[in-house]
Every structure is written in structure tokens, then in C-alpha cells.
Scaffold this active site. Sequence first.
Site, PDB file in Angstrom:
ATOM      1  N   ASN A  98      36.883  48.859  33.916  1.00 37.30           N
ATOM      2  CA  ASN A  98      37.867  48.149  33.542  1.00 37.30           C
ATOM      3  C   ASN A  98      38.462  46.960  34.053  1.00 37.30           C
ATOM      4  O   ASN A  98      39.220  46.208  33.917  1.00 37.30           O
ATOM      5  CB  ASN A  98      39.153  49.302  33.234  1.00 37.30           C
ATOM      6  CG  ASN A  98      40.533  48.834  33.096  1.00 37.30           C
ATOM      7  OD1 ASN A  98      40.717  48.424  32.121  1.00 37.30           O
ATOM      8  ND2 ASN A  98      41.324  48.941  34.154  1.00 37.30           N
TER       9      ASN A  98
ATOM     10  N   GLN B 255      40.881  29.294  29.726  1.00 35.18           N
ATOM     11  CA  GLN B 255      40.206  30.546  30.157  1.00 35.18           C
ATOM     12  C   GLN B 255      38.690  30.542  30.094  1.00 35.18           C
ATOM     13  O   GLN B 255      37.939  31.452  29.782  1.00 35.18           O
ATOM     14  CB  GLN B 255      40.911  31.741  29.268  1.00 35.18           C
ATOM     15  CG  GLN B 255      41.988  32.124  29.787  1.00 35.18           C
ATOM     16  CD  GLN B 255      42.366  33.344  29.495  1.00 35.18           C
ATOM     17  OE1 GLN B 255      41.943  33.932  28.472  1.00 35.18           O
ATOM     18  NE2 GLN B 255      43.299  34.145  30.151  1.00 35.18           N
TER      19      GLN B 255
ATOM     20  N   TYR C 292      37.306  33.192  32.287  1.00 35.29           N
ATOM     21  CA  TYR C 292      37.725  34.594  31.850  1.00 35.29           C
ATOM     22  C   TYR C 292      36.740  34.761  30.484  1.00 35.29           C
ATOM     23  O   TYR C 292      36.066  35.914  30.073  1.00 35.29           O
ATOM     24  CB  TYR C 292      38.978  34.729  31.543  1.00 35.29           C
ATOM     25  CG  TYR C 292      39.667  36.066  31.094  1.00 35.29           C
ATOM     26  CD1 TYR C 292      39.609  37.139  31.807  1.00 35.29           C
ATOM     27  CD2 TYR C 292      39.891  36.421  29.737  1.00 35.29           C
ATOM     28  CE1 TYR C 292      40.173  38.154  31.514  1.00 35.29           C
ATOM     29  CE2 TYR C 292      40.554  37.288  29.277  1.00 35.29           C
ATOM     30  CZ  TYR C 292      40.670  38.697  30.292  1.00 35.29           C
ATOM     31  OH  TYR C 292      40.920  39.787  29.794  1.00 35.29           O
TER      32      TYR C 292
END
Length: 253
Positions: free
Chosen positions: A94, A156, A159
Amino acid sequence: MANDASRQGRTALVTGGAGCLGRAIAIALHDAGHQVLVTYHNSAAAARAWQDEQAGLGRDFTLYQVDVADNAACQALVRQLEQDGRQVDILINNAGITRDASLRKMSYDNWSEVMRSNLDSMFNMTQPLCGAMADRGWGRIVNISSVNGSKGAFGQANYAASKAGIHGFTKSLALELARKGVTVNTISPGYLATSMVKAVPEEVLKEKILPQIPLGRLGEPDEVAALVAFVCSDAAAFMTGSNIAMNGGQHMY
């Protein structure tokens, strides 16, 4: 075939447990009957305060500090778990970070830091643990991606690339472990009511984020955590290599 631990609760390891989603996942797995180990990186005081708070509610969590971007640190964590007599049956990858900027303005450090924390961590945490799961004939690996790994997002590139890579990792590992009783799945949440998202200016939230979400609201970490708990259950044994979206309809695929 499931091992005897299936009748006694299993041991789950949740990385990035200092964040809102990590905490919610840890609670959901605990309440499903598992022993839960939680990792954190920098926020030791906050992690221990949460641990104490949960102990007051009858939930016992064991904390370990580790930088999941550091392979040597992850190897040391696994050795420590072995010394502590911990057998990890469920792994929730996570932990993750953002370092947002348009690509023209993005530094290499911000690119590589996100890739190490979000994608290299998949290898760092999973590789030393998945073999023992396979040997025991039962395991659950859940990798937390993001809606933006599927649809992209302005500013992003780092990401979104890291989160898209997570599902390629999931699919390949799912094929390797399918006959060993170990399932590997991706969960891709949308925008959640976490402290990070709540810190966004209200006008940005109302005018730019919520209009993208057909349900008209942010998701709750508890909702994603409940999905994680199901994917880790025996009832989900026929699910592997999947990318499960929970994003309020923001991106349908």
C-alpha cells in the site's frame, strides 16, 4: 489447498500503515480475524499514537519501521520478521508517495523517488515473501494502484507511470503463483477522503475533482479496506491477476 492457518486467522503485513488508507486496511483485516503487522517510514510518533489508540479499542497491531524504497531495508525487515517468528500469509503493498509537477518541470529526483517508492517497493517487499507463501500453498498479495494509473492525470507522469506498472507486475506474478495457491491482485481506488485530499482547497475539490466523479463524492478509506479484506479471504480464491476499480465511476474499464 489452504493451510491450517485458514481456520485460525492468518498474519497480514500492510505497508504504508501510517496513512489513512493503510490504517483502514489494517483495521479491516484485523476485524476479519487476522493478526496484522503494519509498517511505517518516517512518522514514528503518529504510528505509535495510532497503535495505542487502537489498543484501547481492543485491536492489537505490531509496528515495524522500514523504507520500502530501500531493498536492503526490506531484506532486513524480512529477517527481523523471521527472528520474531512471524509468518506473512497476506501482503498488502500500500505504501506510496506523490511528487507532482508537469514533466517539463519535473526533476529527475522527483521522478526516481516516486518510482522507487511506488514501483520498486513491489519487488522489494514481495520477492522475499512470496516464495514462502508458495511453499505453504496459500497466500494473498494485494497491490494498491490508483485510478490515475489507468486514466492518467495532469502533472502526474511519474505517479501514473508507477501505478500503471503495478498492474503489469500483478499480472505477471499472478501467473507465476497461480498453481501455488497464492493469488495476486491490484486494487485501484479513486479519490478518497484522506487527509491529503481533504487538504486540497475547497474550490478545487468542488470545481475540479468532484465533477469528475459520477457518484458526486469522495470515496471512504473504509470502503476500499472492505474490498481488500474480501480479496484476502478464502471466498476470493478464484480471483487472481485482476485490477479492481473502486472510483465512484470516475473511470470505467
